[in-house]
Design a protein around this motif. Sequence first.
Motif, PDB file in Angstrom:
ATOM      1  N   HIS A  60       7.657   7.616   3.688  1.00  0.00           N
ATOM      2  CA  HIS A  60       6.950   6.827   2.689  1.00  0.00           C
ATOM      3  C   HIS A  60       5.857   7.662   2.058  1.00  0.00           C
ATOM      4  CE1 HIS A  60       3.518   6.213   5.486  1.00  0.00           C
ATOM      5  NE2 HIS A  60       2.861   6.007   4.370  1.00  0.00           N
ATOM      6  N   MET A  61       5.415   7.215   0.901  1.00  0.00           N
ATOM      7  CA  MET A  61       4.283   7.831   0.219  1.00  0.00           C
ATOM      8  C   MET A  61       3.318   6.718  -0.181  1.00  0.00           C
ATOM      9  SD  MET A  61       5.589   8.660  -3.650  1.00  0.00           S
ATOM     10  CE  MET A  61       5.857   7.312  -4.818  1.00  0.00           C
ATOM     11  N   PRO A  62       2.061   7.064  -0.371  1.00  0.00           N
ATOM     12  CA  PRO A  62       1.126   6.044  -0.869  1.00  0.00           C
ATOM     13  C   PRO A  62       1.530   5.589  -2.266  1.00  0.00           C
ATOM     14  CG  PRO A  62      -0.035   7.955   0.031  1.00  0.00           C
ATOM     15  CD  PRO A  62       1.405   8.338  -0.069  1.00  0.00           C
ATOM     16  N   ARG A  63       0.983   4.465  -2.703  1.00  0.00           N
ATOM     17  CA  ARG A  63       1.265   3.983  -4.045  1.00  0.00           C
ATOM     18  C   ARG A  63       0.849   5.031  -5.063  1.00  0.00           C
ATOM     19  NH1 ARG A  63       2.044  -1.554  -4.598  1.00  0.00           N
ATOM     20  NH2 ARG A  63       2.537  -0.977  -6.754  1.00  0.00           N
ATOM     21  N   ASP A  65       8.353   2.930   0.448  1.00  0.00           N
ATOM     22  CA  ASP A  65       9.265   3.421   1.476  1.00  0.00           C
ATOM     23  C   ASP A  65      10.555   3.910   0.823  1.00  0.00           C
ATOM     24  OD1 ASP A  65       7.403   2.675   3.333  1.00  0.00           O
ATOM     25  OD2 ASP A  65       8.409   0.801   3.876  1.00  0.00           O
ATOM     26  N   MET A  67      -5.558   8.901   5.376  1.00  0.00           N
ATOM     27  CA  MET A  67      -4.436   8.140   5.931  1.00  0.00           C
ATOM     28  C   MET A  67      -4.455   8.323   7.439  1.00  0.00           C
ATOM     29  SD  MET A  67      -1.557   9.129   3.130  1.00  0.00           S
ATOM     30  CE  MET A  67      -2.227  10.775   3.008  1.00  0.00           C
ATOM     31  N   THR A  72       0.805  -1.224   0.000  1.00  0.00           N
ATOM     32  CA  THR A  72       0.000   0.000   0.000  1.00  0.00           C
ATOM     33  C   THR A  72       0.836   1.271   0.000  1.00  0.00           C
ATOM     34  OG1 THR A  72      -0.141  -0.019   2.423  1.00  0.00           O
ATOM     35  CG2 THR A  72      -1.892  -1.148   1.184  1.00  0.00           C
ATOM     36  N   GLN A  73       2.165   1.147   0.002  1.00  0.00           N
ATOM     37  CA  GLN A  73       2.996   2.330   0.107  1.00  0.00           C
ATOM     38  C   GLN A  73       4.371   2.064  -0.488  1.00  0.00           C
ATOM     39  OE1 GLN A  73       2.873   2.376   4.437  1.00  0.00           O
ATOM     40  NE2 GLN A  73       5.077   1.984   4.513  1.00  0.00           N
ATOM     41  N   TRP A 101      -2.990  13.017  -3.322  1.00  0.00           N
ATOM     42  CA  TRP A 101      -3.753  12.101  -2.472  1.00  0.00           C
ATOM     43  C   TRP A 101      -4.687  12.876  -1.539  1.00  0.00           C
ATOM     44  CZ3 TRP A 101       1.547  11.519  -3.283  1.00  0.00           C
ATOM     45  CH2 TRP A 101       1.901  10.423  -4.063  1.00  0.00           C
ATOM     46  N   TRP A 130       3.444  10.233   6.170  1.00  0.00           N
ATOM     47  CA  TRP A 130       3.407  10.999   4.918  1.00  0.00           C
ATOM     48  C   TRP A 130       2.742  12.341   5.111  1.00  0.00           C
ATOM     49  CZ3 TRP A 130       5.222  11.676   0.263  1.00  0.00           C
ATOM     50  CH2 TRP A 130       4.489  12.423  -0.645  1.00  0.00           C
TER      51      TRP A 130
END
Length: 287
Positions: free
Chosen positions: A208-211, A195, A251, A192-193, A246, A257
Amino acid sequence: MWPKRKIQLVASSAAPGIKGVRAVLKGIQLECSELEPSAEDLLEEPSECWMEKPFPEMCKSGEWQPVTELAYWPEALEHDSWRKRALAQGINQLPIQSLIHNLLEDELVLWISEPTVLIDGRPLLGHILEMAGFEPTILWPRADGEWQCERKQGLHWLIPESWLEGLVDKSRLGRRVQLRENEQTTWVVRETQVDFYRCTRRHCYLGHMPRWPEPLEEQMACQTIALCLDMGVSWLDIRLALDTLWKTTRMVDNMRWKINDFGWNNGTCGEKISTEPIEHLEDWWAR
């Protein structure tokens, strides 16, 4: 009084890279005109040398403006007539490669591979650097086929690799961008992310960021983000630059993030806090 610098491009209208050259000259506000090598009137300036004209005549409004430099493409070398006239009038001649090298000699040039991720019609790299305060100059083709050059005050120039391909040695163009020594950014794609880590003696977790919203662009987007981190852009600036992608995503389990950069937000699953008033406050303090 020396005349204002003016470039005459001697090239076919279909010459490779000419649209980008036009955009660059317009972006840096350098006046130019174009000339087909086969044209009869090879120079805007008449046969009389402009340096021999009286000063008042040179200053008349609406009169011709002398050309100070001629830049030509390789295919124009077979036409000698314009070169002879330029030489007779003392006009400097240089190949297009030299002109581009001279214009970008002191700039930090970043070449952008294609295809690349675009945000609002501009490369992702330019979007992040702009939001981070680098103020890069971006040269890029628009959707309609024309080129634009967004001239900013920063030293970085963002240029697509396809521009003037085969004419300019990109390894020698401008100055090299200094990245962090012995430190490179890498990433790991999870369910889901994504890193991000800085590779030194041991991996240092950055965040990290989301996909990425578009799966086919995710690899290119991660490469761009890693390059920005290697250039010294902070994770906070990258986060702020991309947060709008996003903005509709909630989240709550991991806030690194969006808000919390110090770790996992354990136990926060979006529970609602009771709004009922506390009764018997004196008894509560007495516990």
